[in-house]
Design an enzyme around this catalytic site. Structure first.
Site, PDB file in Angstrom:
ATOM      1  CD  GLU A  18      -2.939  -1.201   0.231  1.00 49.48           C
ATOM      2  OE1 GLU A  18      -3.130  -0.176  -0.463  1.00 49.48           O
ATOM      3  OE2 GLU A  18      -3.593  -2.256   0.092  1.00 49.48           O
ATOM      4  CB  CYS A  82      -6.154  -2.504   6.397  1.00 50.33           C
ATOM      5  SG  CYS A  82      -6.320  -4.242   6.854  1.00 50.33           S
TER       6      CYS A  82
END
Length: 142
Positions: A18, A82
């Site tokens: 990410e 998350c």
């Protein structure tokens, strides 16, 4: 030096690095039935915070190792636990955080494959930091 978070995504079929965390758009309840009333992580915080880690470079270098695990990049960790965790960590660490999404065990990778991939990813992230520390510190001083 660096905080690395790992989360399981039932939708993931690759190991996903990410790039950034997002501050707003949190509408779903977590397991404790909590959702921030402001629907954001940090009131008044920036909309998006990028990791100081060059995720494209890490992905390329790990992919070149031939670990039989596909590593991809994402700019959206999902506006749930998350993403909330990642944004908050990025905010508190001034970008010195990373988040890796992994698929559930066996779908398609074994624990051993994921372990090798995560080890390689973390080693590449630390190597990146070691070789760019002067540049990173200079950017944060201004």
């Amino acid at each position: 030096q660096l905080v690395v978070h790992v989360g399981v995504s039932g939708m993931a079929t690759t190991v996903t690095l990410e790039k950034c965390g997002h501050n707003v758009g949190y509408k779903g309840l977590d397991n404790c039935r909590f959702c921030p009333g402001s629907q954001c992580c940090v009131e008044g915080g920036p909309e998006c915070i990028d990791s100081i880690i060059d995720m494209d470079a890490v992905s390329s270098r790990v992919s070149a190792l031939g670990l039989d695990v596909t590593v991809t990049i994402s700019k959206d960790a999902g506006r749930y636990l998350c993403d909330f965790t990642y944004y908050t960590s990025l905010y508190q660490s001034h970008g010195r955080s990373a988040f890796v999404h992994v698929p559930p065990l066996g779908k398609p990778y074994s624990a051993e494959q994921l372990g090798r991939a995560l080890q390689a990813i973390i080693e590449e992230m630390l190597d990146f930091l070691e070789h760019s520390e002067d540049k990173i510190n200079c950017q944060h001083e201004h």
